[in-house]
Scaffold this motif. Structure first.
Motif, PDB file in Angstrom:
ATOM      1  N   ASN A   1      17.182   4.503  18.214  1.00 35.93           N
ATOM      2  CA  ASN A   1      17.541   5.476  17.212  1.00 35.93           C
ATOM      3  C   ASN A   1      16.281   6.180  16.712  1.00 35.93           C
ATOM      4  O   ASN A   1      15.354   5.554  16.209  1.00 35.93           O
ATOM      5  CB  ASN A   1      18.242   4.743  16.055  1.00 35.93           C
TER       6      ASN A   1
ATOM      7  N   GLY B   1      15.226   4.600   6.318  1.00 40.83           N
ATOM      8  CA  GLY B   1      15.024   4.988   7.711  1.00 40.83           C
ATOM      9  C   GLY B   1      15.364   3.857   8.666  1.00 40.83           C
ATOM     10  O   GLY B   1      16.004   4.066   9.698  1.00 40.83           O
TER      11      GLY B   1
ATOM     12  N   TYR C   1       1.187   6.046   6.800  1.00 38.78           N
ATOM     13  CA  TYR C   1       0.747   5.778   5.431  1.00 38.78           C
ATOM     14  C   TYR C   1      -0.258   4.633   5.412  1.00 38.78           C
ATOM     15  O   TYR C   1      -1.290   4.696   4.753  1.00 38.78           O
ATOM     16  CB  TYR C   1       1.937   5.389   4.542  1.00 38.78           C
ATOM     17  N   HIS C   2       0.086   3.550   6.145  1.00 38.82           N
ATOM     18  CA  HIS C   2      -0.830   2.408   6.181  1.00 38.82           C
ATOM     19  C   HIS C   2      -2.207   2.850   6.641  1.00 38.82           C
ATOM     20  O   HIS C   2      -3.210   2.473   6.057  1.00 38.82           O
ATOM     21  CB  HIS C   2      -0.324   1.337   7.159  1.00 38.82           C
TER      22      HIS C   2
ATOM     23  N   THR D   1       6.975  -9.006   5.551  1.00 37.30           N
ATOM     24  CA  THR D   1       7.738  -7.767   5.623  1.00 37.30           C
ATOM     25  C   THR D   1       8.515  -7.677   6.940  1.00 37.30           C
ATOM     26  O   THR D   1       9.533  -7.004   7.007  1.00 37.30           O
ATOM     27  CB  THR D   1       6.822  -6.542   5.496  1.00 37.30           C
TER      28      THR D   1
ATOM     29  N   ASN E   1      15.685   8.114  14.213  1.00 43.30           N
ATOM     30  CA  ASN E   1      15.418   8.013  12.787  1.00 43.30           C
ATOM     31  C   ASN E   1      14.642   6.754  12.447  1.00 43.30           C
ATOM     32  O   ASN E   1      13.722   6.763  11.646  1.00 43.30           O
ATOM     33  CB  ASN E   1      16.736   7.995  12.009  1.00 43.30           C
ATOM     34  N   ARG E   2      15.062   5.683  13.104  1.00 39.87           N
ATOM     35  CA  ARG E   2      14.409   4.404  12.799  1.00 39.87           C
ATOM     36  C   ARG E   2      12.978   4.397  13.302  1.00 39.87           C
ATOM     37  O   ARG E   2      12.073   3.926  12.639  1.00 39.87           O
ATOM     38  CB  ARG E   2      15.183   3.251  13.424  1.00 39.87           C
TER      39      ARG E   2
ATOM     40  N   ASP F   1       0.819  -1.215   0.000  1.00 37.94           N
ATOM     41  CA  ASP F   1       0.000   0.000   0.000  1.00 37.94           C
ATOM     42  C   ASP F   1       0.854   1.267   0.000  1.00 37.94           C
ATOM     43  O   ASP F   1       0.332   2.357  -0.058  1.00 37.94           O
ATOM     44  CB  ASP F   1      -0.959   0.002   1.200  1.00 37.94           C
TER      45      ASP F   1
ATOM     46  N   SER G   1      17.523  -5.797   9.393  1.00 35.00           N
ATOM     47  CA  SER G   1      18.187  -4.509   9.577  1.00 35.00           C
ATOM     48  C   SER G   1      18.577  -4.383  11.046  1.00 35.00           C
ATOM     49  O   SER G   1      18.129  -5.152  11.878  1.00 35.00           O
ATOM     50  CB  SER G   1      17.235  -3.386   9.175  1.00 35.00           C
ATOM     51  N   PRO G   2      19.395  -3.391  11.354  1.00 32.95           N
ATOM     52  CA  PRO G   2      19.861  -3.289  12.752  1.00 32.95           C
ATOM     53  C   PRO G   2      18.814  -2.718  13.701  1.00 32.95           C
ATOM     54  O   PRO G   2      19.153  -2.310  14.800  1.00 32.95           O
ATOM     55  CB  PRO G   2      21.070  -2.347  12.665  1.00 32.95           C
ATOM     56  N   VAL G   3      17.568  -2.704  13.315  1.00 32.27           N
ATOM     57  CA  VAL G   3      16.530  -2.105  14.142  1.00 32.27           C
ATOM     58  C   VAL G   3      16.297  -2.966  15.397  1.00 32.27           C
ATOM     59  O   VAL G   3      16.420  -4.177  15.357  1.00 32.27           O
ATOM     60  CB  VAL G   3      15.232  -1.962  13.312  1.00 32.27           C
TER      61      VAL G   3
ATOM     62  N   ALA H   1      11.004   6.318  10.969  1.00 27.36           N
ATOM     63  CA  ALA H   1      10.743   5.585   9.724  1.00 27.36           C
ATOM     64  C   ALA H   1       9.557   4.645   9.904  1.00 27.36           C
ATOM     65  O   ALA H   1       8.656   4.586   9.071  1.00 27.36           O
ATOM     66  CB  ALA H   1      11.987   4.799   9.320  1.00 27.36           C
ATOM     67  N   ILE H   2       9.560   3.914  11.005  1.00 25.02           N
ATOM     68  CA  ILE H   2       8.487   2.940  11.222  1.00 25.02           C
ATOM     69  C   ILE H   2       7.158   3.645  11.471  1.00 25.02           C
ATOM     70  O   ILE H   2       6.133   3.302  10.889  1.00 25.02           O
ATOM     71  CB  ILE H   2       8.853   1.995  12.390  1.00 25.02           C
TER      72      ILE H   2
ATOM     73  N   LYS I   1       5.807   5.184   8.232  1.00 23.39           N
ATOM     74  CA  LYS I   1       5.237   4.164   7.350  1.00 23.39           C
ATOM     75  C   LYS I   1       3.867   3.728   7.855  1.00 23.39           C
ATOM     76  O   LYS I   1       2.933   3.536   7.085  1.00 23.39           O
ATOM     77  CB  LYS I   1       6.182   2.967   7.312  1.00 23.39           C
TER      78      LYS I   1
ATOM     79  N   GLN J   1      11.993  -8.677   6.567  1.00 24.43           N
ATOM     80  CA  GLN J   1      12.854  -7.667   5.954  1.00 24.43           C
ATOM     81  C   GLN J   1      13.296  -6.618   6.979  1.00 24.43           C
ATOM     82  O   GLN J   1      14.414  -6.124   6.912  1.00 24.43           O
ATOM     83  CB  GLN J   1      12.079  -6.997   4.812  1.00 24.43           C
ATOM     84  N   ILE J   2      12.417  -6.303   7.906  1.00 26.86           N
ATOM     85  CA  ILE J   2      12.791  -5.324   8.930  1.00 26.86           C
ATOM     86  C   ILE J   2      13.801  -5.932   9.887  1.00 26.86           C
ATOM     87  O   ILE J   2      14.734  -5.282  10.342  1.00 26.86           O
ATOM     88  CB  ILE J   2      11.539  -4.865   9.713  1.00 26.86           C
ATOM     89  N   LEU J   3      13.607  -7.216  10.181  1.00 27.60           N
ATOM     90  CA  LEU J   3      14.457  -7.851  11.191  1.00 27.60           C
ATOM     91  C   LEU J   3      15.903  -8.006  10.737  1.00 27.60           C
ATOM     92  O   LEU J   3      16.799  -8.082  11.564  1.00 27.60           O
ATOM     93  CB  LEU J   3      13.885  -9.226  11.563  1.00 27.60           C
TER      94      LEU J   3
END
Lengths: 243, 301, 358
Positions: C3, A100, C16-17, C193, C5-6, A88, C200-202, C9-10, C13, C196-198
């Motif tokens: 962080n 990010g 948007y959802h 998804t 920024n992270r 989406d 990353s260093p988040v 970012a989440i 997003k 994909q997030i996991l």
């Protein structure tokens, strides 16, 4: 770039990966071949820290994954078989989101991805919803998202399932360019003929390595015409034993 | 005699055309392959043949019956194995087969004898009591095949039966299909693996809802007009750059440390020798036979 | 250290959802309004035209006054029953009457004893009937039999909306907030998804905070929506300050969102998350928060359980603000309880949230 030592992963009684020893060098395109359940995905997930090994060790970029998971994650770009994009969100928003998550400044993220976006013909589609993109474009966008932080190691888990042969070939073209640029690329696939695109491949069966080497050399060594036959030859024995 | 005849079939989902102008004649008693990448329309085509999808455009005849009007009669005489695994994972192998048998009204002695034949094919008897979800991928496919065969259909329709199954089990599966064919069953099978085309008697290449070629596999390969060369090198990056940037050659594909070069005209050794002078990374060259994927790519354009 | 920024970012997003998913947005906005209206009219505690059979053995001035009082109240409808048919149990069984009143011969004299029988197959209604009847009889007595105005201790209509609007805010908020976060995380697990997030260093905390922040706003929006509609449609009073309401609602929403996070660390699929989130919010809030049933009248074990129901504290807060005009001084204890619960749940969620698959 990557080294594993007696890497093993069990799920209950099931041994998904069985004492795997690997060494993968910089700039190499390394292929994981095998059927579903042969241990490819499990191995790959351990390499990028999504799964803990039951035993054995992994080094990525000379860093021990168990101890320095955070740093290792920063050096990996990962694209999974399901194209983990938010349907989406617009293509651009997906990119910005992953930038990010990796805490990459936007300007830097654009710098890293713009040449790829142009090459992939994605630049015009940046404002489209991801759901509206054709399959081949989703796959490319997914790859670009994995590269926002310019990682030296790129891990692709069955990146080509579900795309047409043309898109597949173009995709491999880009993979080659990544390797030319000095990135290490790990790819898993169950399309045997795709092994031909790799510098070296490992064929896995029931969690074990059954063959490892450059495709041409393997074909010569086992006296077969193509990877399909090679697989039949090296994996057939194990299959017979399992039965 | 054709067992399936499709004329001018067109199907759309909403505004999205899934199949366009499909013409197909499947002769009885052979293995007919529908070959194409994902989302080419293979599943839609097979579902239409199995009378599962209604259509407005064109005509589909299965076993000389109309797929719209005589759906019930057709269904009783065909065996269909849907894409992916669609059996009950929590039921045992035998329970799954018996369930299919009951759906098709196969009982008593007939059931017992068919079951025995199926076990001979599939070698699943030792696993009769095991839950279907706990079988390996290859065995699941054989179980699904057994269920599709329990009522001894004349026509067997298989949707990507070998997807994701390891090559050894895949070959096992094809061996079974060849044995079934020898018994006189007609088979239509779809696959995304180009290399499986060789296993079929006739194939249709499907791409973006259109058939881009129908013939025997050999006939399709023979249709390739052009020449394909494999260049071996110890420095693919340099050679690729040379061919692409300096010589402006278009039809290039990197395969690990090899480069495949397509050309409309035959290339003399002298040409390669000249290139070798320009780029010493070129070690050797040889003409190679195109495979199904090469041909498919040509036909797509 | 998380962080920023992270997290941004989440959270970004997630916004948007929310904005793109018109169906969820509709549910978040329409569901509270719909529930409020349904509850508002279905939970109306006012009774009308209860069939009442009266056996009047006195037939004097006093007894007629009483019957008249019942008639004029509007709550009762006197049904004519012949003397020989006046058998209360039989009338109840045949559903001819819901209550019966026997007036003895000595009506009008000192200490008259009258017998009121009520069909208690529906205890709530029975309770109301009893209250009304006593009100009428008592009122009649006080007014010296001359002025027969029904005297009721409360306005039943107003009372029920006083009662259900705050409770509904508490219930809907916890339900929607727990649902939103648990579903938004389990959906990512299902879609792939999350994988994909996991890679990353988040960190877990960053993911969870990023998920919670956008929904705080949505939750508060809901709180004001229900309050507004409640005040508009049902004339609920609001004695306290909106700022205090906002502050405490923020704590409650945060608490409910963290509950959702906790659910998402257990549930693997959206469906499981939805069932679980509804299961642990809807009934406990309805039954154990003091919303429908007073806590002091519960068995000791249940009373202990109510201590971990966030709505219990929020109900105290919101009733205090709306009806009594309480300020922070009177409410800080309940607020502290919410804060403690939120922190505990967040810590457990972060600990449980696996940065790995399986």
């Amino acid at each position: 770039m990557i080294k594993t030592e007696e890497l093993t992963r069990k799920f209950g009684d099931f041994i998904a990966v069985d004492h795997l020893n690997l060494q993968i060098v910089r700039g190499e395109i390394f292929g994981f071949l095998g059927a579903n359940g042969a241990g490819k995905t499990t191995t790959i997930r351990m390499l990028c820290g999504l799964l803990m090994p039951s035993s054995g060790r992994i080094w990525v970029n000379n860093l021990d994954v168990a101890k320095e998971g955070e740093k290792v994650k920063k050096s990996i770009g990962y694209m999974s078989q399901r194209f983990s994009l938010y349907q989406d969100l617009k293509a651009k928003e997906n990119l910005e989101f992953y930038a990010g998550v990796y805490a990459t400044p936007r300007a830097e993220a654009w710098e890293n991805t713009l040449p790829l976006l142009e090459q992939f013909g994605l630049k015009e589609s940046l404002n489209m919803r991801t759901a509206e993109l054709p399959m081949g474009y989703k796959q490319r966008l997914s790859l670009v998202c994995a590269l926002v932080h310019n990682p030296p190691l790129v891990i692709l888990d069955e990146p080509t399932s579900g795309v047409d042969p043309q898109a597949r070939r173009e995709f491999w073209q880009v993979i080659n360019q990544l390797a030319f640029a000095g990135k290490t690329v790990l790819v898993s696939t169950h399309f045997m003929d795709e092994a031909e695109y790799c510098h070296r491949v490992i064929i896995m069966q029931a969690g074990k390595e059954v063959a490892l080497g450059p495709p041409r050399e393997l074909k010569q060594r086992f006296e077969v015409q193509n990877m399909q036959e090679l697989f039949m030859k090296v994996a057939g024995g194990i299959n017979a034993k399992l039965k | 005699m054709s067992i399936v005849k499709v004329e001018g079939l067109g199907i759309s989902f909403g505004n999205l055309p899934a199949l366009k102008e499909i013409n197909l004649q499947v002769p009885a008693g052979g293995i007919y392959g529908i070959i194409g990448p994902d989302s080419a329309g293979k599943t839609t085509l097979l579902r239409t043949i199995c009378t599962l999808l209604p259509y407005k455009e064109g005509k589909v005849e299965v076993l000389k019956l109309d797929a719209l009007k005589d759906a019930a009669v057709i269904r009783a005489q065909i065996g269909y194995m849907p894409q992916r695994f669609s059996l009950y994972r929590d039921l045992s192998v035998e329970q799954n087969i018996r369930f299919s048998a009951r759906l098709f009204g196969v009982n008593g002695k007939e059931y017992a004898s068919t079951l025995e034949r199926l076990y001979q094919f599939s070698k699943l008897q030792p696993f009769a009591g095991r839950q279907a979800g706990k079988l390996s991928g290859g065995m699941q496919q054989k179980l699904a095949l057994s269920c599709a065969l329990i009522h001894k259909p004349e026509l067997l329709v298989l949707d990507e039966p070998t997807f994701g199954v390891d090559p050894v089990s895949r070959q096992d599966f094809w061996d079974i299909l060849h044995a079934l064919k020898a018994e006189g069953i007609s088979i239509i099978v779809s696959t995304p693996y180009m290399d499986e085309a060789q296993q079929c008697d006739r194939i249709s290449l499907l791409f973006k809802g259109k058939i881009i070629g129908s013939d025997t596999p050999a006939g399709i390969l023979a249709g390739w007009k052009g020449h394909l060369y494999r260049l071996e090198t110890d420095d693919p990056q340099r050679l690729y750059g040379y061919l692409k940037e300096d010589l402006r050659l278009g039809d290039l594909q990197l395969f690990g440390s090899d480069i495949h070069l397509g050309s409309e005209d035959a290339l003399e050794d002298a040409v390669f020798e000249k290139w070798q002078k320009g780029c010493p990374a070129l070690k050797s060259w040889q003409q190679i036979q195109p495979n199904m994927e090469d041909v498919f790519l040509k036909m797509m354009q | 250290m998380p962080n920023l920024n992270r997290i941004r970012a989440i959270a970004g997003k997630e916004v948007y959802h929310i904005l793109r998913d018109s169906r969820t947005l509709a549910i978040v906005i329409l569901m509270p309004i719909l529930q409020l209206i349904i509850f508002g009219y279905a939970m109306n505690m006012e009774l009308q035209n209860v069939p009442l059979a009266i056996s009047d053995l006195a037939h004097n001035h006093a007894s007629r006054r009483i019957i008249q009082a019942f008639e004029q109240s509007g709550y009762f409808r006197i049904i004519p029953v012949a003397v020989e048919d006046f058998v209360p149990e039989e009338l109840f069984r045949q559903r001819k009457a819901q209550a019966t009143l026997s007036i003895p011969r000595d009506c009008g004299e000192e200490r008259t004893q009258m017998l009121l029988k009520v069909d208690a197959s529906d205890p709530n209604t029975a309770q109301l009937i009893q209250n009304y009847a006593l009100g009428i009889l008592g009122g009649g007595a006080k007014s010296g039999l001359l002025d027969l105005r029904p005297f009721i201790l409360y306005n039943p209509d107003l009372k029920s909306s006083f009662f259900f609007v705050p409770g509904l805010i508490a219930m809907i908020l916890v339900m929607i907030c727990a649902l939103l976060t648990s579903i938004s995380i389990s959906r990512e697990k299902e879609m792939g998804t999350m994988e994909q997030i996991l890679v990353s260093p988040v960190s877990a905390l960053e993911i969870l905070l990023g998920k919670v922040i956008p929904y705080i706003l949505l939750g508060l929006l809901d709180a004001f929506l229900i309050l507004g509609v409640g005040m508009l449609l049902f004339k609920v009073p609001f004695a306290g300050s909106f700022v205090v309401f906002l502050g405490f609602s923020f704590l409650y929403v945060l608490c409910a969102l963290c509950l959702g996070l906790l659910v998402s660390t257990i549930a693997k699929t959206q469906q499981a998350a939805m069932m679980m989130a509804l299961g642990i919010t809807l009934l406990p809030t309805l039954l154990l928060s003091g919303y429908l049933f007073p806590i002091p009248s519960m068995p000791a074990v249940l009373q202990k359980i109510t201590l971990i129901i966030p709505a219990r504290y929020y109900l105290v807060i919101i009733r205090g603000i709306m009806l009594k005009g309480n300020s922070v001084a009177e409410l800080y204890q309940a607020g502290l309880s919410l804060i403690v619960m939120t922190i505990v749940m967040l810590i457990v969620a972060v600990k449980r949230f696996k940065l790995r698959l399986i």
